[in-house]
Scaffold this active site. Structure first.
Site, PDB file in Angstrom:
ATOM      1  N   HIS A   1       0.851  -1.185   0.000  1.00 28.77           N
ATOM      2  CA  HIS A   1       0.000   0.000   0.000  1.00 28.77           C
ATOM      3  C   HIS A   1       0.891   1.241   0.000  1.00 28.77           C
ATOM      4  CE1 HIS A   1       0.842  -0.881   4.261  1.00 28.77           C
ATOM      5  NE2 HIS A   1       0.932   0.434   4.357  1.00 28.77           N
TER       6      HIS A   1
ATOM      7  N   SER B   1       1.357   4.568   1.997  1.00 27.20           N
ATOM      8  CA  SER B   1       0.981   5.165   3.276  1.00 27.20           C
ATOM      9  C   SER B   1       0.683   6.652   3.154  1.00 27.20           C
ATOM     10  CB  SER B   1       2.092   4.974   4.309  1.00 27.20           C
ATOM     11  OG  SER B   1       2.246   3.618   4.616  1.00 27.20           O
TER      12      SER B   1
ATOM     13  N   PHE C   1       6.933   9.292  -0.794  1.00 23.29           N
ATOM     14  CA  PHE C   1       5.812   8.451  -1.204  1.00 23.29           C
ATOM     15  C   PHE C   1       6.355   7.190  -1.864  1.00 23.29           C
ATOM     16  CE2 PHE C   1       3.964  12.742  -1.176  1.00 23.29           C
ATOM     17  CZ  PHE C   1       2.988  12.531  -0.216  1.00 23.29           C
ATOM     18  N   HIS C   2       5.910   6.059  -1.353  1.00 22.51           N
ATOM     19  CA  HIS C   2       6.454   4.791  -1.816  1.00 22.51           C
ATOM     20  C   HIS C   2       5.489   3.654  -1.516  1.00 22.51           C
ATOM     21  CE1 HIS C   2       7.586   5.123   2.436  1.00 22.51           C
ATOM     22  NE2 HIS C   2       7.396   3.807   2.456  1.00 22.51           N
TER      23      HIS C   2
END
Length: 189
Positions: A44, A46, A132-133
């Site tokens: 997902h 996060s 963002f990852h």
């Protein structure tokens, strides 16, 4: 502590068979780095750190998130390279697919709405300079240097993302607020 619920907000990913196979290939490529890597079953993106809620706060926070995200558009993100990150405590390392720079603004827009909602409940917001990852693999301890100090290992990892770019492009149309074992799905748009 009793009565407290570990919680998190994230964008869930639909994981294809191809992605599962690629995760297993990554484990094989990382075996030369010496750590035991495990595939994350539910990758997902996060939008929060883990935070704690009291039971009576759960429904109001979920409703605040729903109201804030109701007008947010679904987002398409593309990941373009791998990194190894370590959690704040230094107890786990993660192989992550980083969101491409040209896709980050959509993530920032969602993050602002989530952070605003969390502030209302005096919960910790996401990192000041977010990365963002999508976390794909994890292992115990801080083994980041054993991977990143081997350029051929990182090159092998990044060749996977370049060869299979479609598998690392995601259309995200809902946010999940997880509290304990409960998943509260919040549609975007």
């Amino acid at each position: 502590e009793r009565g407290n619920w570990a919680s998190a907000v994230y964008l869930p990913l639909e994981v294809s068979c191809e992605m599962r196979e690629l995760q297993e290939r990554l484990v094989t490529k990382l075996s030369v780095a010496g750590a035991f890597w495990t595939v994350l079953d539910e990758p997902h993106l996060s939008l929060s750190r883990t935070f704690t809620l009291r039971f009576h706060q759960i429904a109001p926070l979920v409703e605040t998130l729903r109201a804030s995200l109701r007008s947010a558009a679904p987002v398409a993100v593309r990941c373009d390279h791998f990194e190894v990150l370590v959690n704040d405590e230094g107890t786990r390392s993660f192989v992550v697919a980083r969101v491409a720079a040209d896709c980050e603004s959509a993530c920032h827009a969602l993050l602002q709405r989530v952070d605003e909602s969390l502030r209302e409940f005096k919960c910790a917001t996401y990192y000041e300079n977010p990365s963002f990852h999508v976390s794909l693999l994890w292992c115990l301890g801080d083994v980041s240097s054993s991977v990143t100090d081997q350029p051929d290992v990182m090159a092998a990892l990044n060749s996977v993302i370049q060869e299979h770019s479609d598998a690392f492009t995601f259309f995200l149309d809902e946010v999940v607020c997880k509290t304990g074992h409960q998943l509260h799905q919040i549609p975007l748009g």
